[in-house]
Write a protein that holds these residues in place. Structure first.
Motif, mmCIF file in Angstrom:
data_model
loop_
_atom_site.group_PDB
_atom_site.id
_atom_site.type_symbol
_atom_site.label_atom_id
_atom_site.label_comp_id
_atom_site.label_asym_id
_atom_site.label_seq_id
_atom_site.Cartn_x
_atom_site.Cartn_y
_atom_site.Cartn_z
ATOM 1 N N ALA A 297 0.832 -1.205 0.000
ATOM 2 C CA ALA A 297 0.000 0.000 0.000
ATOM 3 C C ALA A 297 0.865 1.252 0.000
ATOM 4 N N GLY A 298 1.985 1.208 0.700
ATOM 5 C CA GLY A 298 2.911 2.334 0.686
ATOM 6 C C GLY A 298 3.479 2.573 -0.706
ATOM 7 N N ILE A 299 3.772 1.479 -1.405
ATOM 8 C CA ILE A 299 4.280 1.601 -2.782
ATOM 9 C C ILE A 299 3.210 2.232 -3.674
ATOM 10 N N VAL A 300 1.959 1.777 -3.531
ATOM 11 C CA VAL A 300 0.866 2.330 -4.330
ATOM 12 C C VAL A 300 0.706 3.815 -4.064
ATOM 13 N N ASP A 301 0.757 4.214 -2.794
ATOM 14 C CA ASP A 301 0.620 5.634 -2.461
ATOM 15 C C ASP A 301 1.747 6.453 -3.080
ATOM 16 N N ALA A 302 2.956 5.940 -2.975
ATOM 17 C CA ALA A 302 4.099 6.666 -3.523
ATOM 18 C C ALA A 302 3.999 6.784 -5.044
ATOM 19 N N LEU A 303 3.615 5.673 -5.688
ATOM 20 C CA LEU A 303 3.523 5.698 -7.148
ATOM 21 C C LEU A 303 2.351 6.545 -7.635
ATOM 22 N N VAL B 225 4.169 13.287 -12.660
ATOM 23 C CA VAL B 225 4.606 13.090 -14.039
ATOM 24 C C VAL B 225 3.560 13.609 -15.025
ATOM 25 N N ASN B 226 2.280 13.351 -14.738
ATOM 26 C CA ASN B 226 1.226 13.861 -15.624
ATOM 27 C C ASN B 226 1.220 15.386 -15.642
ATOM 28 N N LEU B 227 1.462 15.977 -14.471
ATOM 29 C CA LEU B 227 1.514 17.437 -14.399
ATOM 30 C C LEU B 227 2.688 17.973 -15.211
ATOM 31 N N PHE C 258 7.415 19.149 -19.598
ATOM 32 C CA PHE C 258 8.659 18.778 -18.930
ATOM 33 C C PHE C 258 8.856 17.259 -18.821
ATOM 34 N N ALA C 259 7.916 16.472 -19.318
ATOM 35 C CA ALA C 259 8.022 15.012 -19.322
ATOM 36 C C ALA C 259 7.435 14.485 -20.618
ATOM 37 N N SER C 260 7.888 13.302 -21.006
ATOM 38 C CA SER C 260 7.446 12.705 -22.270
ATOM 39 C C SER C 260 6.312 11.700 -22.012
ATOM 40 N N GLU C 261 5.696 11.266 -23.103
ATOM 41 C CA GLU C 261 4.667 10.232 -22.989
ATOM 42 C C GLU C 261 5.265 8.930 -22.468
ATOM 43 N N TYR C 262 6.540 8.687 -22.809
ATOM 44 C CA TYR C 262 7.236 7.511 -22.287
ATOM 45 C C TYR C 262 7.280 7.557 -20.768
ATOM 46 N N ASP C 263 7.531 8.737 -20.205
ATOM 47 C CA ASP C 263 7.589 8.869 -18.750
ATOM 48 C C ASP C 263 6.239 8.570 -18.104
ATOM 49 N N THR C 264 5.177 9.112 -18.707
ATOM 50 C CA THR C 264 3.851 8.874 -18.128
ATOM 51 C C THR C 264 3.445 7.405 -18.240
ATOM 52 N N SER C 265 3.784 6.783 -19.362
ATOM 53 C CA SER C 265 3.431 5.362 -19.542
ATOM 54 C C SER C 265 4.178 4.483 -18.546
ATOM 55 N N LEU C 266 5.462 4.798 -18.366
ATOM 56 C CA LEU C 266 6.263 3.999 -17.435
ATOM 57 C C LEU C 266 5.759 4.156 -16.002
ATOM 58 N N ALA C 267 5.432 5.375 -15.608
ATOM 59 C CA ALA C 267 4.945 5.614 -14.252
ATOM 60 C C ALA C 267 3.603 4.927 -14.031
ATOM 61 N N GLU C 268 2.718 4.997 -15.016
ATOM 62 C CA GLU C 268 1.411 4.353 -14.887
ATOM 63 C C GLU C 268 1.547 2.829 -14.826
ATOM 64 N N ALA C 269 2.473 2.281 -15.616
ATOM 65 C CA ALA C 269 2.694 0.829 -15.601
ATOM 66 C C ALA C 269 3.191 0.374 -14.236
ATOM 67 N N ILE D 43 18.944 15.438 -9.624
ATOM 68 C CA ILE D 43 18.615 14.138 -10.198
ATOM 69 C C ILE D 43 17.180 14.151 -10.687
ATOM 70 N N ASP D 44 16.852 13.160 -11.529
ATOM 71 C CA ASP D 44 15.521 13.058 -12.105
ATOM 72 C C ASP D 44 14.559 12.380 -11.113
ATOM 73 N N LEU D 45 13.276 12.583 -11.355
ATOM 74 C CA LEU D 45 12.261 11.981 -10.513
ATOM 75 C C LEU D 45 12.339 10.461 -10.524
ATOM 76 N N PHE D 46 12.689 9.876 -11.688
ATOM 77 C CA PHE D 46 12.740 8.423 -11.777
ATOM 78 C C PHE D 46 13.911 7.832 -11.003
ATOM 79 N N ASP D 47 14.929 8.655 -10.771
ATOM 80 C CA ASP D 47 16.007 8.208 -9.884
ATOM 81 C C ASP D 47 15.481 8.055 -8.452
#
Length: 475
Positions: free
Chosen positions: A193-199, A206-208, A214-225, A422-426
């Motif tokens: 549940a903590g992981i879900v909240d963080a993601l 990322v959507n914002l 400032f982010a690509s569609e690849y970033d949004t797809s990866l975050a949603e996945a 650093i980047d958000l994905f880091d």
């Protein structure tokens, strides 16, 4: 007039009983111990997996967790578990068979009474006839066949009782392991549940950023996945908790509604229990004792088969009266007694008696082999559990360090992200590493608790009657 014959028969019966039964049991018990000992390879003086904790085996290993809820559930399972109830019934059945097998060692006494009315069609001869009698019969156990049969039944009953005791221990262990699984599943669900909240927050950010370029569609797809994968893990963890709850309820004899309450956190792991000595295990562990009793039962059955080829002697006596008048039936004039003996020696049975001896000998060989396998399996379980305890402690130390380091890395990465270094994905990768380490640490904590239970069970220690050890719950 000589003494009543049934007294003579009773005297012979008791003399044979005292001389035969105890001798047969003692001899075959000694043979069973020797045969069992010969079937096991040489046993070392101490366990090879560990050089410490060779003190007495602890009892009360359920109480050692200092968890009243767990203790209450184990006691409930002892009362309500259907498998245990069936095992208890088997013990009662085996004891009844033992009493039945020993019954022929004593005389059989019966009382008879009869009455008849005779009517003739013509002439005299009609009248009544009344009779009463006491019959006593007894088979002299010349070769110990009956005594050996009783000893075999007693040994089988002792084996059933030892199996029942081990079943009690096993149910206690199963309840404890399932209880720990319920708690770990719940804590794993909290991690998920903590992981879900963080993601979820990551996806929002990322959507914002994508909206403002400032982010690509690849970033949004990866975050949603990643978010959907985390939700899948959370659903699996919650389902695992429900299934474990239902299994625990079934173990304790409740309806599997998934409503049972447990502690919120895993208990602390008690100090390693004393392991005793390998040689003591064979005298303490109930399933090994049961296997040895099976050897004794087989040896006594072999004695029965061998004695069946020898002559048998039966004695019988009767005292009775017969009279045309019911009130005169016990008149000494109408009383008579008889004494008879019967000697029967088997001559030709088509090889059936010899075949029975061969079958009984094969049963002895099989029982000895099963005893050896049971003993070696017991040694293996103890040695493996001792080894596992050492490696689990090492793994836990490594994972505790990993969790601490990962949390520190996450703290630093959040600072770096805030400063744009650093980047958000880091940050996301570091956060996933923290959750992964926490999840692995939970699994190791439960594995350590299970190892304590499995070692205690393997050592044959009783789960009852001990003072709880002061153990702090896991944080």
């Amino acid at each position: 007039m000589s003494k009543p014959p049934f007294k003579l028969v009773s005297a012979v019966a008791m003399a044979t009983l005292l001389a035969g039964c105890s001798t047969v049991r003692a001899v075959n018990d000694e043979r069973a111990e020797a045969l069992a000992a010969e079937s096991v390879p040489p046993v070392p003086d101490q366990w090879t997996s560990v050089r410490e904790r060779v003190g007495p085996v602890d009892v009360g290993w359920i109480a050692a967790f200092n968890d009243p809820v767990l203790t209450a559930l184990v006691e409930e399972a002892q009362r309500n578990n259907r498998n245990l109830q069936a095992a208890a019934a088997s013990v009662r059945r085996a004891n009844a068979f033992a009493r039945q097998a020993g019954a022929p060692l004593l005389p059989s006494v019966g009382l008879s009474a009869d009455a008849a009315r005779t009517e003739v069609f013509e002439g005299p001869g009609s009248g009544n006839r009344f009779g009463v009698g006491l019959q006593v019969s007894y088979e002299v156990d010349l070769w110990g066949r009956i005594a050996a049969g009783e000893a075999a039944a007693i040994a089988s009953a002792q084996a059933a009782e030892a199996d029942y005791i081990f079943a009690q221990y096993s149910i206690a262990a199963s309840v404890a392991r399932t209880y720990f699984l319920v708690i770990e599943s719940r804590e794993q669900a909290d991690v998920a549940a903590g992981i879900v909240d963080a993601l979820t927050e990551i996806v929002r950010i990322v959507n914002l950023r994508f909206r403002y370029g400032f982010a690509s569609e690849y970033d949004t797809s990866l975050a949603e996945a990643d978010l959907q994968s985390a939700r899948d893990s959370l659903a699996a963890a919650r389902n695992g908790e429900i299934e474990a709850l239902r299994a625990l309820e079934a173990l304790v004899g409740r309806y599997p509604a998934g409503l049972l309450e447990t502690a919120e956190n895993l208990p602390g792991v008690p100090p390693p229990p004393g392991a005793g000595l390998p040689s003591q295990l064979l005298e303490r562990r109930p399933d090994v004792i049961a296997a040895e009793r099976d050897v004794a039962a087989a040896l006594n059955s072999l004695s029965v088969a061998r004695a069946a080829r020898l002559p048998s002697l039966s004695l019988s006596t009767s005292v009775g009266g017969s009279s045309a008048q019911l009130e005169n039936i016990l008149d000494p004039v109408n009383l008579a007694w008889t004494l008879a003996g019967n000697l029967l020696a088997p001559i030709f049975q088509g090889g059936a008696l010899d075949a029975q001896v061969d079958i009984a000998q094969a049963d002895v060989d099989a029982a000895a082999a099963i005893y050896a396998d049971t003993a070696i399996n017991a040694f293996t379980e103890v040695e493996s559990a001792l080894d596992r305890g050492v490696f689990l402690r090492t793994r836990r130390e490594a994972l505790e360090t990993s969790v601490a380091r990962s949390r520190n890395a996450l703290r630093l990465s959040n600072l770096q992200f805030g400063q744009g270094e650093i980047d958000l994905f880091d940050v996301l990768g570091t956060q996933q590493r923290v959750f992964g380490a926490e999840s692995s640490l939970l699994a190791i904590k439960r594995a350590q608790l299970n190892q304590y239970v499995e070692l205690s069970l393997a050592l044959g220690g009783d789960w009852r009657n001990a003072t709880p050890i002061a153990v702090e719950p896991e944080q």
